[in-house]
Design a protein around this motif. Structure first.
Motif, PDB file in Angstrom:
ATOM      1  N   LYS A  43     -10.774  28.476  23.761  1.00 11.80           N
ATOM      2  CA  LYS A  43     -10.611  28.457  22.415  1.00 11.80           C
ATOM      3  C   LYS A  43      -9.646  29.505  21.523  1.00 11.80           C
ATOM      4  N   GLN A  44      -9.153  29.267  20.388  1.00  9.86           N
ATOM      5  CA  GLN A  44      -8.690  30.378  19.593  1.00  9.86           C
ATOM      6  C   GLN A  44      -9.471  31.250  19.157  1.00  9.86           C
ATOM      7  N   ARG A  45      -9.220  32.576  18.652  1.00  7.93           N
ATOM      8  CA  ARG A  45     -10.053  33.547  18.216  1.00  7.93           C
ATOM      9  C   ARG A  45     -10.155  33.174  16.608  1.00  7.93           C
ATOM     10  N   GLU A  46     -11.167  32.968  16.081  1.00  2.30           N
ATOM     11  CA  GLU A  46     -11.368  32.629  14.823  1.00  2.30           C
ATOM     12  C   GLU A  46     -12.192  33.753  13.899  1.00  2.30           C
ATOM     13  N   LEU A  47     -12.109  33.552  12.656  1.00  2.00           N
ATOM     14  CA  LEU A  47     -12.503  34.394  11.583  1.00  2.00           C
ATOM     15  C   LEU A  47     -14.158  34.121  11.562  1.00  2.00           C
ATOM     16  N   VAL A  48     -14.935  34.740  11.481  1.00  2.00           N
ATOM     17  CA  VAL A  48     -16.459  34.745  11.266  1.00  2.00           C
ATOM     18  C   VAL A  48     -16.812  35.183  10.013  1.00  2.00           C
ATOM     19  N   ALA A  49     -16.435  36.563   9.718  1.00  2.00           N
ATOM     20  CA  ALA A  49     -16.786  37.129   8.413  1.00  2.00           C
ATOM     21  C   ALA A  49     -15.977  38.116   7.944  1.00  2.00           C
ATOM     22  N   MET A  50     -15.453  38.341   6.926  1.00  2.00           N
ATOM     23  CA  MET A  50     -14.629  39.602   6.531  1.00  2.00           C
ATOM     24  C   MET A  50     -15.424  40.198   5.048  1.00  2.00           C
ATOM     25  N   ILE A  51     -15.150  41.582   5.027  1.00  2.00           N
ATOM     26  CA  ILE A  51     -15.684  42.367   3.755  1.00  2.00           C
ATOM     27  C   ILE A  51     -14.605  43.289   3.320  1.00  2.00           C
ATOM     28  N   THR A  52     -14.197  43.172   2.064  1.00  2.00           N
ATOM     29  CA  THR A  52     -13.290  43.976   1.590  1.00  2.00           C
ATOM     30  C   THR A  52     -13.736  45.440   1.361  1.00  2.00           C
ATOM     31  N   SER A  53     -12.961  46.339   1.026  1.00  2.00           N
ATOM     32  CA  SER A  53     -13.356  47.631   0.632  1.00  2.00           C
ATOM     33  C   SER A  53     -14.297  47.906  -0.751  1.00  2.00           C
ATOM     34  N   GLY A  54     -14.126  46.547  -1.547  1.00  2.00           N
ATOM     35  CA  GLY A  54     -15.007  46.734  -2.549  1.00  2.00           C
ATOM     36  C   GLY A  54     -16.110  45.747  -2.497  1.00  2.00           C
ATOM     37  N   SER A  62     -19.236  27.522   9.354  1.00  2.00           N
ATOM     38  CA  SER A  62     -20.179  27.532  10.386  1.00  2.00           C
ATOM     39  C   SER A  62     -21.399  28.496  10.465  1.00  2.00           C
ATOM     40  N   VAL A  63     -21.096  29.512   9.688  1.00  2.00           N
ATOM     41  CA  VAL A  63     -22.030  30.736   9.586  1.00  2.00           C
ATOM     42  C   VAL A  63     -22.639  30.998   8.383  1.00  2.00           C
ATOM     43  N   LYS A  64     -22.117  30.340   7.473  1.00  2.00           N
ATOM     44  CA  LYS A  64     -22.714  30.533   6.243  1.00  2.00           C
ATOM     45  C   LYS A  64     -24.366  30.367   6.076  1.00  2.00           C
ATOM     46  N   GLY A  65     -24.864  31.246   5.313  1.00  2.00           N
ATOM     47  CA  GLY A  65     -26.311  31.060   5.215  1.00  2.00           C
ATOM     48  C   GLY A  65     -26.905  31.810   6.430  1.00  2.00           C
ATOM     49  N   ARG A  66     -26.526  31.976   7.646  1.00  2.00           N
ATOM     50  CA  ARG A  66     -26.981  32.665   8.726  1.00  2.00           C
ATOM     51  C   ARG A  66     -26.867  33.911   9.069  1.00  2.00           C
ATOM     52  N   PHE A  67     -25.602  34.330   8.675  1.00  2.00           N
ATOM     53  CA  PHE A  67     -25.053  35.679   9.071  1.00  2.00           C
ATOM     54  C   PHE A  67     -24.600  36.354   7.825  1.00  2.00           C
ATOM     55  N   THR A  68     -24.538  37.485   7.851  1.00  2.00           N
ATOM     56  CA  THR A  68     -24.487  38.452   6.880  1.00  2.00           C
ATOM     57  C   THR A  68     -23.641  39.952   7.331  1.00  2.00           C
ATOM     58  N   ILE A  69     -22.498  40.128   6.549  1.00  2.00           N
ATOM     59  CA  ILE A  69     -21.553  41.060   6.909  1.00  2.00           C
ATOM     60  C   ILE A  69     -21.824  42.250   5.813  1.00  2.00           C
TER      61      ILE A  69
END
Length: 115
Positions: A43-54, A62-69
């Motif tokens: 499979k292709q690499r996919e974004l799981v979660a991202m956090i900005t400098s702010g 697929s991960v909302k509500g289960r994962f926290t960055i």
């Protein structure tokens, strides 16, 4: 030389939790966004979660509500808390560090969720 080191992967049963960490070292560049991607075999690499400098965050549906960055800017470290893991979360997880002038990737850490 910039190093991006991930840790925290492993084997867990469905419904369990893992916490991934990724630390950048050897650079004085200002870090912008930090994120986690994953890639399963074939499979292709996919974004799981991202956090900005702010501190703004973005998650794959697929991960909302289960994962926290989250991130610690002083330590140049980004974390991914993964709860309620499912077998379909099994993948190699990669950390990505964004600078104004480019990006760095970690070497990847395996997460395996057994049913």
């Amino acid at each position: 030389q910039v190093q991006v080191m991930e840790s925290g992967g492993g084997l867990v049963q469905a419904g369990g939790s893992l916490r991934l960490s990724c630390a950048a070292s050897g650079t004085s560049l200002s870090i912008n966004a930090m994120g986690w991607y994953r890639q399963a075999p074939g499979k292709q690499r996919e974004l799981v979660a991202m956090i900005t400098s702010g501190g703004s965050t973005n998650y794959a549906d697929s991960v909302k509500g289960r994962f926290t960055i989250s991130r610690d800017n002083a330590k140049k470290t980004v974390y991914l808390q993964m709860n309620s893991l499912k077998p379909e979360d099994t993948s190699v997880y990669y950390c990505r560090i964004n600078y104004r002038t480019g990006v760095d990737w970690g070497q990847g850490t395996q997460v395996t969720v057994s049913s």
